[in-house]
Scaffold this motif. Structure first.
Motif, short mmCIF file in Angstrom:
data_model
loop_
_atom_site.label_atom_id
_atom_site.label_comp_id
_atom_site.label_asym_id
_atom_site.label_seq_id
_atom_site.Cartn_x
_atom_site.Cartn_y
_atom_site.Cartn_z
N GLU A 343 -44.75 3.10 -7.50
CA GLU A 343 -45.86 2.32 -8.04
C GLU A 343 -45.68 0.85 -7.72
N THR A 344 -46.78 0.18 -7.47
CA THR A 344 -46.77 -1.26 -7.27
C THR A 344 -47.86 -1.89 -8.14
N LEU A 345 -47.59 -3.08 -8.63
CA LEU A 345 -48.55 -3.82 -9.45
C LEU A 345 -48.57 -5.27 -9.01
N TYR A 346 -49.74 -5.73 -8.61
CA TYR A 346 -49.92 -7.12 -8.21
C TYR A 346 -50.82 -7.79 -9.24
N ARG A 347 -50.39 -8.96 -9.72
CA ARG A 347 -51.11 -9.64 -10.80
C ARG A 347 -51.22 -11.13 -10.47
N GLN A 348 -52.44 -11.67 -10.66
CA GLN A 348 -52.66 -13.10 -10.46
C GLN A 348 -53.84 -13.52 -11.31
N GLY A 349 -53.98 -14.84 -11.51
CA GLY A 349 -55.08 -15.36 -12.30
C GLY A 349 -55.10 -16.86 -12.30
N ASP A 350 -56.13 -17.43 -12.94
CA ASP A 350 -56.26 -18.87 -12.99
C ASP A 350 -55.13 -19.52 -13.79
N LYS A 351 -54.63 -18.79 -14.80
CA LYS A 351 -53.56 -19.33 -15.64
C LYS A 351 -52.28 -18.51 -15.53
N VAL A 352 -52.20 -17.64 -14.52
CA VAL A 352 -51.05 -16.76 -14.36
C VAL A 352 -50.51 -16.90 -12.95
N SER A 353 -49.20 -17.05 -12.82
CA SER A 353 -48.59 -17.14 -11.51
C SER A 353 -48.64 -15.78 -10.82
N PRO A 354 -48.95 -15.74 -9.52
CA PRO A 354 -49.00 -14.45 -8.81
C PRO A 354 -47.65 -13.74 -8.87
N SER A 355 -47.67 -12.46 -9.11
CA SER A 355 -46.44 -11.68 -9.17
C SER A 355 -46.70 -10.29 -8.64
N ARG A 356 -45.65 -9.69 -8.10
CA ARG A 356 -45.74 -8.34 -7.57
C ARG A 356 -44.50 -7.57 -8.00
#
Length: 394
Positions: A343-356
């Motif tokens: 499984e992989t999860l990529y997360r980013q947002g205006d107030k969240v640092s990109p992470s994988r």
């Protein structure tokens, strides 16, 4: 004397009739074998101790259920919670366990929700147009489907057609500007069969503006939903040896505005796809059965509050699994399940640092069922899993 006989004889006749009915009811009634999916592979219920609640396509039609959440509300031991109207987030808890301890299995492959912190499935986005059978599994057999099924397992089997070519469709409408349509085709030719269906649902949702404020505020705030899905199942082979391929794609837009004058409404966009190839094989006596599957699931979720504060989550899940059942005798059965998943999860947002984050795990589960006597059954089940997680910040 004759008058007494006329009084006594009816009572004798009634008593003899009651005695005859009582003797007939006391005889044991033998029921035919019923195939259920409480095991990793369908097996006769004589060797299946799992507590299973089954919902068929006919039940779904009779109950007029639209989503998976609607169908599960009538299941004993299942608690379904929903945040709002149709399309809003809905979760299920089995036997009082946490919502993340319920596993959703689609055509033999467990899938989770990469957008949820605990992996719990959002039931509201699962429509029932392509569903042939739903089984809620509680008890020791749930361990065969992975470590996240402590509370239980919800197993969904999609439709496959055996018969002549047929085109079908339906259209429905209801309150709150709710409409649902579906159109499909199914059939069989030789050793090949197919079932394809596309559906669409839209709704303004339940009003969120209190009725006491409608006289002061013009208009009302709703929870608009627009969702389209497509699924197809294609198979070939015989009963003892066959292969099948299932594909599903979903796209939905969901909105929420706390009040008509709110300048920052919420929006949620979701697209997900699921593909699975699986094969089934059994020996001549059907005492040794195998099911091998290869599946891939992907979801892309975007939550934002216009015009800022956006969070995106993209998750993927790939799995290879092998399930087998061995019936040594009528009183002894083994079940074994092994799987490898990444499984992989990529997360980013205006107030969240990109992470994988990448997670891989493998597991082996097995069960032993012994029935030494007619009224005695002994069951043992165990599972071992190994995880490896690699967080990467980009």
């Amino acid at each position: 004397m004759r008058s007494y006989l006329f009084i006594i004889l009816p009572y004798i006749f009634i008593l003899s009739t009651v005695a005859t009915l009582a003797s007939e009811q006391s005889k044991p009634l033998r029921l035919p074998k019923i195939i259920v999916k409480g095991a990793a592979i369908p097996a006769p219920n004589v060797l299946n101790t799992a507590d299973v609640t089954r919902i068929t396509a006919k039940d779904i039609e009779a109950q007029q259920s639209v989503t998976l959440a609607d169908a599960l509300r009538r299941v004993p031991g299942a608690y379904v919670s929903q945040n709002g109207g149709i399309g809003q987030e809905a979760r299920v808890s089995l036997r009082g366990a946490g919502e993340g301890n319920t596993t959703l299995v689609l055509n033999g492959m467990p899938i989770n929700d990469s957008g949820a912190f605990d992996g719990a499935i959002n039931l509201s986005r699962w429509t029932l147009d392509e569903v042939a059978d739903i089984q809620v599994i509680r008890g020791p057999m749930s361990s065969l489907y992975g470590p996240n099924g402590m509370g239980g397992v919800i197993s969904i089997e999609t439709k496959k057609r055996k018969g002549l070519h047929k085109t079908f469709g339906q259209a429905e409408g209801g309150s709150f500007t709710t409409y649902a349509q579906s159109l499909g085709v199914q059939g069989e030719k030789g050793l090949l069969n197919y079932h394809v269906v596309g559906s669409r649902i839209q709704s303004a949702g339940a009003p969120t503006t209190p009725s006491r404020l409608l006289s002061r505020i013009q208009g009302k705030a709703d929870n608009p939903l627009h969702q389209e899905s497509f699924s197809g199942r294609f198979g070939g082979g015989r009963e003892s040896a066959h292969v099948s391929f299932f594909t599903r794609y979903l796209s939905r837009r969901l909105g929420f505005r706390p009040s008509p004058v709110d300048l920052q409404p919420y929006r949620q966009n979701l697209s997900e796809s699921f593909n699975r190839l699986q094969g089934y094989l059994e020996n001549r006596t059907a005492s040794w059965r195998h099911e091998i599957g290869l599946g891939y699931y992907q979801s892309d979720l975007s939550n934002k509050r216009i015009p800022f504060d956006r969070i995106d989550r993209k998750g993927t899940q790939g799995q290879i699994d092998w399930r087998q059942t061995i019936e040594a005798t009528d009183q002894l059965q083994f079940q074994l399940n092994s799987d490898v998943c990444e499984e992989t999860l990529y997360r980013q947002g205006d107030k969240v640092s990109p992470s994988r984050t990448q997670t891989s795990h493998g597991g082996v589960g097995g069960s032993l069922i012994v029935k030494p006597k007619e009224n005695l059954m002994i069951v043992g089940s165990t599972r071992v899993d190994k995880y490896a997680s690699i967080p990467v910040t980009t």
